[in-house]
Design an enzyme around this catalytic site. Sequence first.
Site, PDB file in Angstrom:
ATOM      1  CG  ASN A  19      45.178  -8.597   6.560  1.00 27.79           C
ATOM      2  OD1 ASN A  19      45.919  -7.612   6.520  1.00 27.79           O
ATOM      3  ND2 ASN A  19      45.235  -9.580   5.665  1.00 27.79           N
ATOM      4  CD1 TRP A  20      42.290  -3.074   9.237  1.00 26.42           C
ATOM      5  CD2 TRP A  20      43.529  -1.271   9.714  1.00 26.42           C
ATOM      6  NE1 TRP A  20      41.737  -2.473  10.323  1.00 26.42           N
ATOM      7  CE2 TRP A  20      42.471  -1.358  10.647  1.00 26.42           C
ATOM      8  CE3 TRP A  20      44.434  -0.218   9.827  1.00 26.42           C
ATOM      9  CZ2 TRP A  20      42.303  -0.425  11.672  1.00 26.42           C
ATOM     10  CZ3 TRP A  20      44.269   0.707  10.851  1.00 26.42           C
ATOM     11  CH2 TRP A  20      43.214   0.608  11.762  1.00 26.42           C
ATOM     12  CE  LYS A  21      42.778  -8.631   2.873  1.00 26.02           C
ATOM     13  NZ  LYS A  21      42.292  -9.545   1.871  1.00 26.02           N
ATOM     14  CG  HIS A 103      47.134 -13.111   3.772  1.00 22.51           C
ATOM     15  ND1 HIS A 103      46.655 -12.941   2.487  1.00 22.51           N
ATOM     16  CD2 HIS A 103      46.087 -12.865   4.601  1.00 22.51           C
ATOM     17  CE1 HIS A 103      45.380 -12.606   2.543  1.00 22.51           C
ATOM     18  NE2 HIS A 103      45.009 -12.557   3.814  1.00 22.51           N
ATOM     19  CD  GLU A 105      45.065 -10.535  -0.086  1.00 25.02           C
ATOM     20  OE1 GLU A 105      45.663  -9.719   0.647  1.00 25.02           O
ATOM     21  OE2 GLU A 105      43.824 -10.570  -0.193  1.00 25.02           O
ATOM     22  CD  GLU A 178      42.707 -15.724   5.901  1.00 26.90           C
ATOM     23  OE1 GLU A 178      41.952 -14.923   6.435  1.00 26.90           O
ATOM     24  OE2 GLU A 178      43.669 -15.379   5.183  1.00 26.90           O
ATOM     25  N   GLY A 184      38.202 -11.984  -0.070  1.00 25.59           N
ATOM     26  CA  GLY A 184      37.898 -10.780  -0.845  1.00 25.59           C
ATOM     27  C   GLY A 184      36.898 -11.012  -1.969  1.00 25.59           C
ATOM     28  CB  SER A 224      34.073 -12.928   2.224  1.00 25.40           C
ATOM     29  OG  SER A 224      34.877 -12.738   1.082  1.00 25.40           O
ATOM     30  N   GLY A 246      38.467  -7.165   4.467  1.00 27.30           N
ATOM     31  CA  GLY A 246      37.738  -5.956   4.058  1.00 27.30           C
ATOM     32  C   GLY A 246      36.867  -5.365   5.154  1.00 27.30           C
TER      33      GLY A 246
HETATM   34  C1  PEP Z   1      42.112 -11.775   4.776  1.00 22.70           C
HETATM   35  O1  PEP Z   1      42.729 -10.866   4.256  1.00 22.70           O
HETATM   36  O2  PEP Z   1      42.705 -12.527   5.549  1.00 22.70           O
HETATM   37  C2  PEP Z   1      40.692 -11.928   4.483  1.00 22.70           C
HETATM   38  C3  PEP Z   1      40.060 -12.921   5.012  1.00 22.70           C
HETATM   39  O3  PEP Z   1      40.118 -10.981   3.655  1.00 22.70           O
HETATM   40  P1  PEP Z   1      38.536 -10.768   3.406  1.00 22.70           P
HETATM   41  O4  PEP Z   1      37.863 -10.809   4.747  1.00 22.70           O
HETATM   42  O5  PEP Z   1      38.442  -9.439   2.757  1.00 22.70           O
HETATM   43  O6  PEP Z   1      38.074 -11.885   2.536  1.00 22.70           O
END
Ligand code: PEP
Length: 271
Positions: A19-21, A103, A105, A178, A184, A224, A246
């Site tokens: 997931n490049w966000k 998600h 976010e 998650e 993050g 993460s 990330g």
């Molecule tokens: C995500 O965006 O789904 C995620 C798990 O981010 P990160 O790996 O940066 O924690």
Amino acid sequence: MTQGSRPAWPTRPVIVAGNWKMNTTPLDASLLANDIADATGVPGVTRVICPPVVCLESVSRALADTDVEVGVQNIHAQPFGAYTGEVSAPMVNMLARWAIIGHSERRRDQAETDEQIGRKLLRCAEFGLRPILCVGEHLDQREAGRAEETVRRQLERIMSMVEGAAARAPDDLVIAYEPVWAIGTGRTARGSDAAQMAQIIRRELAQHGVPNDAMHVPVLYGGSVTSSSIEEFLAEPDIDGALVGGASLKVDEMAGIVARAGLTAAARGSI
Ligand code: PEP
């Protein structure tokens, strides 16, 4: 296990989704997608890249001759209408095969509700997108011993939208567990906690009319994940891969994560 016999691994696929966000532009996204495809050609692992929506076309083109699949990071709950700035499933289904739904976010920044997320799931079924449905608890909920209850209630509300509708849930559902406190932050859940939650998730899905046997629903861990931490999760037979944020922007990290996922795929006999 008797000596010489194969371990009783589930037959679920092993999936690594990035997931490049809100990172990359159409130009650098296609270069990065190419580099990741080249560095992660490991048999048996389904690879998915979810770039920003404006990069879908350039990434799809860059990956056209590879088996790396493309996903969108969100879709709207409706197919068309007066929703300024939004993007819907029929707009992207020629460019993406997958969609991240719910998600944390988006729950946080767009106040997305489980009910809206349930409708998005229906849109995925309607327009041929394979959903990666995200669920997970906040830190205070885990510390209060309410992680399981939180995730079960999210699924209950989301799946009740699907059960009540004429269109059924997609039969190719993927869940990403998650924990919000791990996204993050550099903190990760323990592999054993994630595996326990995966079992709870499948039990909950089984009660909500998942078209296929809930035991066949892949559950990914997200939060993460790096090439160093992935081992702990993929060592758990209940975990079928990772949703990576990330670290998915770094070619070496993706190479390490997918390489480890390849070992799991080989152990499951899926190659
Ligand atoms: C995500 O965006 O789904 C995620 C798990 O981010 P990160 O790996 O940066 O924690």
